[in-house]
Write an enzyme that holds these catalytic residues in place. Structure first.
Site, PDB file in Angstrom:
ATOM      1  N   GLU A  72     -14.191  -1.275   0.845  1.00  0.00           N
ATOM      2  CA  GLU A  72     -13.153  -1.245  -0.413  1.00  0.00           C
ATOM      3  C   GLU A  72     -11.902  -1.898   0.114  1.00  0.00           C
ATOM      4  O   GLU A  72     -11.210  -1.345   1.093  1.00  0.00           O
ATOM      5  CB  GLU A  72     -12.843   0.315  -0.550  1.00  0.00           C
ATOM      6  CG  GLU A  72     -11.838   0.249  -1.951  1.00  0.00           C
ATOM      7  CD  GLU A  72     -11.495   1.772  -2.438  1.00  0.00           C
ATOM      8  OE1 GLU A  72     -12.510   2.566  -2.407  1.00  0.00           O
ATOM      9  OE2 GLU A  72     -10.317   2.095  -2.577  1.00  0.00           O
ATOM     10  N   ARG A 129      -3.283  -3.458  -2.710  1.00  0.00           N
ATOM     11  CA  ARG A 129      -2.080  -2.915  -2.215  1.00  0.00           C
ATOM     12  C   ARG A 129      -1.106  -3.848  -1.879  1.00  0.00           C
ATOM     13  O   ARG A 129       0.082  -3.644  -1.224  1.00  0.00           O
ATOM     14  CB  ARG A 129      -1.952  -1.815  -1.375  1.00  0.00           C
ATOM     15  CG  ARG A 129      -2.527  -0.672  -2.433  1.00  0.00           C
ATOM     16  CD  ARG A 129      -2.552   0.805  -1.334  1.00  0.00           C
ATOM     17  NE  ARG A 129      -3.826   1.717  -1.811  1.00  0.00           N
ATOM     18  CZ  ARG A 129      -3.953   2.536  -1.138  1.00  0.00           C
ATOM     19  NH1 ARG A 129      -3.507   3.157  -0.031  1.00  0.00           N
ATOM     20  NH2 ARG A 129      -5.122   3.250  -1.604  1.00  0.00           N
ATOM     21  N   LYS A 159     -14.536   9.029  -8.330  1.00  0.00           N
ATOM     22  CA  LYS A 159     -13.542   8.858  -7.307  1.00  0.00           C
ATOM     23  C   LYS A 159     -12.650  10.377  -7.247  1.00  0.00           C
ATOM     24  O   LYS A 159     -12.076  10.509  -8.113  1.00  0.00           O
ATOM     25  CB  LYS A 159     -12.830   7.911  -6.749  1.00  0.00           C
ATOM     26  CG  LYS A 159     -11.560   8.073  -5.792  1.00  0.00           C
ATOM     27  CD  LYS A 159     -10.989   6.706  -5.417  1.00  0.00           C
ATOM     28  CE  LYS A 159      -9.638   6.835  -4.758  1.00  0.00           C
ATOM     29  NZ  LYS A 159      -9.436   5.858  -3.824  1.00  0.00           N
TER      30      LYS A 159
END
Ligand code: 3PG
Length: 212
Positions: free
Chosen positions: A45, A49, A133
């Site tokens: 993943e 950001r 998640k």
């Protein structure tokens, strides 16, 4: 189970730990991903950001054999679209919005949406989600909290992320409602900065060995 859920589960079941990466320099993405894959961690993943994130996803998807590139920290529909266009095979969000659910419905690439409370899980179940998640795992109540959701919310599976490390990963992986965990500990910034890919492969292999 829907085809999209199947696709997501087959990715998450590749390994006990999904590396969560914050990549500052896109040039490090390929060697970093190769190091993780060499240790057994194929699903990776890359979080949106940083400015480098989309280029990093593109490079890993195109150049790293065996890797399954995914995008994390997807907060809105535009980022979802950009991440898919870059080659992401799965999309992860820390929480859930109606906008994300709608964009996910328009795509074949599966979304792993974030949830941290029973109500959030119930809302996602109503939208057809069976895999979520659990974020931020440690801060929201840890493995004991997640365990307490397993009976009333049976049938929902989680990938807990946030504050997880080699030391506490087993607490989660032993739960009936956990399919894998996510964590950044397998790719420490210092090792990435030094280009210590062998060190990262070692951390990845230790994480992979949690499988069992
Ligand atoms: C995430 O985005 O899932 C988390 O920031 C990863 O958490 P960690 O850095 O505590 O592993």
């Amino acid at each position: 189970m829907s085809a999209k859920t199947d696709k997501l589960l087959s990715i998450l079941k590749l390994q006990p730990v999904v590396p969560v990466l914050v990549i500052d320099d896109a040039a490090t993405a390929v060697p970093l991903a190769r190091a993780l894959v060499a240790g057994g961690l194929k699903a990776i993943e890359i979080t949106l950001r940083t400015q480098a994130a989309l280029d990093a996803i593109r490079a890993v998807a195109a150049e790293v054999e065996g890797a399954v590139a995914g995008a994390g920290t997807i907060l809105n529909a535009a980022q979802f679209e950009q991440a898919v266009e870059a080659g992401s095979q799965f999309i992860v969000s820390p929480g859930t919005t109606q906008e994300l659910i709608e964009v996910a419905n328009d795509h074949e690439v599966p979304l792993l949406p974030g949830a941290a409370t029973a109500s959030e899980v119930m809302g996602l179940r109503e939208e057809g989600y069976q895999v979520m998640k659990f974020f931020p795992a440690e801060q929201a109540g840890g493995a004991a909290y997640l365990k307490s959701l397993s009976s009333p919310l049976a049938g929902t599976l989680f990938c807990p992320t946030g504050g997880i490390s080699l030391g506490n990963a087993r607490d989660y992986l032993s739960l009936p409602n956990v399919v894998c965990v996510g964590g950044s500990w397998v790719a420490p910034k210092e090792l990435v900065a030094k280009g210590d890919w062998a060190g990262i492969t070692k951390l990845a292999a230790e994480a992979y060995a949690l499988k069992g």
